[in-house]
Design a protein around this motif. Structure first.
Motif, mmCIF file in Angstrom:
data_model
loop_
_atom_site.group_PDB
_atom_site.id
_atom_site.type_symbol
_atom_site.label_atom_id
_atom_site.label_comp_id
_atom_site.label_asym_id
_atom_site.label_seq_id
_atom_site.Cartn_x
_atom_site.Cartn_y
_atom_site.Cartn_z
ATOM 1 N N GLN A 1 -94.244 19.513 -40.687
ATOM 2 C CA GLN A 1 -94.229 18.390 -39.612
ATOM 3 C C GLN A 1 -94.435 17.213 -39.911
ATOM 4 O O GLN A 1 -93.661 16.320 -39.356
ATOM 5 N N ARG A 2 -95.301 16.805 -40.521
ATOM 6 C CA ARG A 2 -95.613 15.368 -41.149
ATOM 7 C C ARG A 2 -94.323 14.865 -41.879
ATOM 8 O O ARG A 2 -93.600 13.639 -41.741
ATOM 9 N N ALA A 3 -93.565 15.799 -42.695
ATOM 10 C CA ALA A 3 -92.477 15.401 -43.582
ATOM 11 C C ALA A 3 -91.302 14.965 -42.515
ATOM 12 O O ALA A 3 -90.488 14.200 -42.714
ATOM 13 N N ARG A 4 -91.253 15.955 -41.583
ATOM 14 C CA ARG A 4 -90.113 15.757 -40.676
ATOM 15 C C ARG A 4 -90.376 14.439 -39.763
ATOM 16 O O ARG A 4 -89.380 13.632 -39.463
ATOM 17 N N GLN A 5 -91.512 14.215 -39.321
ATOM 18 C CA GLN A 5 -91.737 12.912 -38.483
ATOM 19 C C GLN A 5 -91.790 11.485 -39.179
ATOM 20 O O GLN A 5 -91.479 10.662 -38.663
#
Length: 248
Positions: free
Chosen positions: A228-232
């Motif tokens: 999720q951090r990579a996507r955000q």
């Protein structure tokens, strides 16, 4: 843990039916023997033994054939239940079986183990633009490239939709990051020809490593947070989540 087909549960009833048939055959033969005159009893006795031997051999042969057919069918059902039909990778059920064993081995040794959760970027937009057939071809090509980037000992499965999960055996965080970046860069440079069109895709990756107190749930929770951090933060990147807090 495996699924059991309906045929599997019929093995004991099948044996019971055969046992009843053999018992009935014996009862009829014995009644006929004792009802006969003494002069023919010896002949009947020999015939009875011969018939019993032939009947036992036939029954044993039929049981062996039926057992092997049922067992082969059961293995086929189990394989279908644990494989993704599109990519032919293990599905979530298959992954659970493999992952529990991998975690147990890594924590018992102990040995390092890294987990990757990968998700294709903008996949739904690509599907809406190019159609479902192109999307399926893209997933198949990505699964093939992902598998080719890993060792035979590593575990890879299709987690859901455009998400895939990988367990890297005997791999610490530093080497896991190198492998994740190798995969990400390979996919970024790859060209996929789907339904006559050339498609390019990128992948976001979440990475974590196994800890002594980890369960499969806590391990996957950290990979999900890292993803999720990579996507955000813009997609097409690898983020690492270390176990500084609990996600149970």
């Amino acid at each position: 843990m495996s699924l059991r087909s309906p045929l599997y549960s019929q093995r004991k009833p099948l044996l019971a039916v055969v046992a009843l048939l053999v018992t009935g055959f014996l009862a009829i033969a014995l009644l006929g023997y004792y009802a006969a005159h003494a002069s023919v009893r010896d002949t009947l006795l020999k015939t009875l033994y011969l018939n019993l031997l032939i009947g036992a051999l036939v029954t044993l042969t039929v049981l062996v054939i039926l057992y092997r057919l049922i067992d082969r069918y059961q293995h086929r059902i189990d394989a279908q239940a644990t494989l993704d039909s599109l990519t032919e990778l293990p599905n979530r059920r298959g992954f659970d079986l493999l992952a529990v064993q991998a975690l147990h081995e890594a924590q018992r040794e102990p040995k390092p183990l890294a987990a990757l959760l990968l998700e294709l970027d903008e996949f739904k937009r690509l599907g809406a633009t190019h159609g479902h057939i192109a999307s399926d071809q893209l997933l198949t090509g990505f699964a093939r490239d992902l598998t080719d980037s890993l060792r035979h000992s590593d575990i890879v499965c299709r987690w859901s939709g455009e998400a895939f999960i990988v367990l890297l055996k005997d791999t610490d965080g530093q080497n896991g990051l190198k492998i994740a970046e190798k995969i990400r860069q390979r996919i970024e440079q790859q060209r996929y020809f789907c339904s006559g069109k050339e498609l390019r895709v990128t992948v976001s990756i979440g990475l974590t490593t196994l800890q002594d107190e980890d369960t499969l749930h806590s391990l996957l929770s950290r990979t999900d947070h890292a993803l999720q951090r990579a996507r955000q933060t813009g997609n097409n990147r690898t983020c690492v989540q270390m176990p500084h807090s609990s996600y149970e």
